[in-house]
Design a protein around this motif. Structure first.
Motif, PDB file in Angstrom:
ATOM      1  N   SER A  60      -0.531   5.076  -1.488  1.00 25.79           N
ATOM      2  CA  SER A  60      -0.671   4.472  -0.967  1.00 25.79           C
ATOM      3  C   SER A  60      -0.385   3.062  -0.290  1.00 25.79           C
ATOM      4  O   SER A  60       0.019   3.132   0.298  1.00 25.79           O
ATOM      5  CB  SER A  60      -1.728   5.437   0.331  1.00 25.79           C
ATOM      6  OG  SER A  60      -2.519   4.033   1.542  1.00 25.79           O
ATOM      7  N   LEU A  61      -1.527   2.668  -1.681  1.00 26.57           N
ATOM      8  CA  LEU A  61      -0.987   1.194  -2.013  1.00 26.57           C
ATOM      9  C   LEU A  61       0.124   0.393  -1.964  1.00 26.57           C
ATOM     10  O   LEU A  61       1.214  -0.555  -1.203  1.00 26.57           O
ATOM     11  CB  LEU A  61      -1.837   0.373  -3.031  1.00 26.57           C
ATOM     12  CG  LEU A  61      -2.120  -0.741  -3.243  1.00 26.57           C
ATOM     13  CD1 LEU A  61      -2.548  -1.430  -1.658  1.00 26.57           C
ATOM     14  CD2 LEU A  61      -3.364  -0.808  -4.521  1.00 26.57           C
ATOM     15  N   SER A  62       1.003   1.290  -2.631  1.00 27.43           N
ATOM     16  CA  SER A  62       2.260   0.959  -2.833  1.00 27.43           C
ATOM     17  C   SER A  62       3.216   0.862  -1.801  1.00 27.43           C
ATOM     18  O   SER A  62       4.425   0.388  -1.072  1.00 27.43           O
ATOM     19  CB  SER A  62       2.837   2.005  -4.250  1.00 27.43           C
ATOM     20  OG  SER A  62       3.410   3.171  -4.049  1.00 27.43           O
ATOM     21  N   LEU A  63       3.435   2.314  -0.867  1.00 17.57           N
ATOM     22  CA  LEU A  63       4.097   2.973   0.013  1.00 17.57           C
ATOM     23  C   LEU A  63       3.401   1.692   1.471  1.00 17.57           C
ATOM     24  O   LEU A  63       4.250   0.873   1.600  1.00 17.57           O
ATOM     25  CB  LEU A  63       3.417   3.953   0.487  1.00 17.57           C
ATOM     26  CG  LEU A  63       4.208   4.529   0.408  1.00 17.57           C
ATOM     27  CD1 LEU A  63       3.824   6.245   0.382  1.00 17.57           C
ATOM     28  CD2 LEU A  63       5.893   4.883  -0.231  1.00 17.57           C
ATOM     29  N   GLY A  64       2.415   0.970   1.233  1.00 14.28           N
ATOM     30  CA  GLY A  64       1.690  -0.195   2.070  1.00 14.28           C
ATOM     31  C   GLY A  64       2.203  -1.095   1.901  1.00 14.28           C
ATOM     32  O   GLY A  64       2.668  -2.408   2.817  1.00 14.28           O
ATOM     33  N   VAL A  65       2.852  -1.796   0.504  1.00 16.81           N
ATOM     34  CA  VAL A  65       3.410  -2.504  -0.092  1.00 16.81           C
ATOM     35  C   VAL A  65       5.054  -3.422   0.323  1.00 16.81           C
ATOM     36  O   VAL A  65       5.276  -3.919   0.819  1.00 16.81           O
ATOM     37  CB  VAL A  65       2.742  -2.893  -1.536  1.00 16.81           C
ATOM     38  CG1 VAL A  65       4.132  -4.008  -1.834  1.00 16.81           C
ATOM     39  CG2 VAL A  65       1.681  -3.235  -1.868  1.00 16.81           C
ATOM     40  N   VAL A  66       5.435  -1.835   0.910  1.00 17.61           N
ATOM     41  CA  VAL A  66       6.571  -1.610   0.890  1.00 17.61           C
ATOM     42  C   VAL A  66       6.729  -1.748   2.484  1.00 17.61           C
ATOM     43  O   VAL A  66       7.713  -2.975   2.787  1.00 17.61           O
ATOM     44  CB  VAL A  66       7.099  -0.342   0.341  1.00 17.61           C
ATOM     45  CG1 VAL A  66       8.533  -0.556   1.159  1.00 17.61           C
ATOM     46  CG2 VAL A  66       8.061  -0.465  -0.805  1.00 17.61           C
ATOM     47  N   GLY A  83      -5.326   7.381  -8.638  1.00 15.48           N
ATOM     48  CA  GLY A  83      -3.936   7.904  -7.927  1.00 15.48           C
ATOM     49  C   GLY A  83      -3.487   7.862  -6.542  1.00 15.48           C
ATOM     50  O   GLY A  83      -2.337   7.449  -5.983  1.00 15.48           O
ATOM     51  N   PRO A  84      -4.010   8.850  -5.967  1.00 18.70           N
ATOM     52  CA  PRO A  84      -3.442   8.183  -4.047  1.00 18.70           C
ATOM     53  C   PRO A  84      -3.534   7.518  -4.234  1.00 18.70           C
ATOM     54  O   PRO A  84      -3.113   6.793  -2.759  1.00 18.70           O
ATOM     55  CB  PRO A  84      -4.772   9.929  -3.620  1.00 18.70           C
ATOM     56  CG  PRO A  84      -5.270  10.325  -5.064  1.00 18.70           C
ATOM     57  CD  PRO A  84      -5.075   9.752  -6.070  1.00 18.70           C
ATOM     58  N   LEU A  85      -4.581   6.351  -4.059  1.00 18.37           N
ATOM     59  CA  LEU A  85      -4.458   5.491  -4.091  1.00 18.37           C
ATOM     60  C   LEU A  85      -3.813   4.500  -3.999  1.00 18.37           C
ATOM     61  O   LEU A  85      -3.433   3.380  -3.657  1.00 18.37           O
ATOM     62  CB  LEU A  85      -6.531   4.773  -4.185  1.00 18.37           C
ATOM     63  CG  LEU A  85      -7.108   3.359  -3.669  1.00 18.37           C
ATOM     64  CD1 LEU A  85      -7.039   3.104  -1.918  1.00 18.37           C
ATOM     65  CD2 LEU A  85      -7.925   3.165  -3.967  1.00 18.37           C
ATOM     66  N   SER A 139     -10.927  10.911  -1.232  1.00 22.86           N
ATOM     67  CA  SER A 139     -10.495  11.195  -2.368  1.00 22.86           C
ATOM     68  C   SER A 139     -11.026  11.764  -3.023  1.00 22.86           C
ATOM     69  O   SER A 139     -11.621  12.726  -3.932  1.00 22.86           O
ATOM     70  CB  SER A 139      -9.138  10.665  -2.962  1.00 22.86           C
ATOM     71  OG  SER A 139      -9.939   9.346  -2.601  1.00 22.86           O
ATOM     72  N   THR A 140     -12.555  10.456  -2.498  1.00 24.60           N
ATOM     73  CA  THR A 140     -13.246  10.819  -3.906  1.00 24.60           C
ATOM     74  C   THR A 140     -14.650  11.909  -2.917  1.00 24.60           C
ATOM     75  O   THR A 140     -15.139  12.443  -3.824  1.00 24.60           O
ATOM     76  CB  THR A 140     -14.476   9.062  -3.220  1.00 24.60           C
ATOM     77  OG1 THR A 140     -14.031   8.169  -3.848  1.00 24.60           O
ATOM     78  CG2 THR A 140     -15.909   9.212  -3.987  1.00 24.60           C
TER      79      THR A 140
END
Length: 74
Positions: free
Chosen positions: A60-66, A55-57, A21-22
């Motif tokens: 992805s982080l929220s899906l990873g936590v799930v 935003g994209p991070l 993304s960067t």
């Protein structure tokens, strides 16, 4: 201890997302305009690149936590 074992394999995935993304944001026209205006590299990173790449991070982080919670529950 299990949380650490679940979290360590997620680090490369998050790093790839942050890097991609960067790099895509760094190619945007408004970054070229900021460079042409004479902004420093740190100002461009702080004011333009970081806010737009978070935003994209976060998604992805929220899906990873799930996924980590489901893995821990099993």
């Amino acid at each position: 201890m299990a949380i650490v074992a679940i979290a360590i394999p997620m680090i490369p995935r998050m790093a790839r997302i942050a890097r991609s993304s960067t790099l895509s944001i760094a190619q945007m026209p408004y970054i070229d305009a900021a460079r042409a205006a004479g902004y420093s590299h740190s100002r461009i990173v702080i004011r333009h690149i970081i806010p737009n790449s978070i935003g994209p991070l976060l998604v992805s982080l929220s899906l990873g936590v799930v996924g980590a919670i489901v893995s821990e529950a099993t």
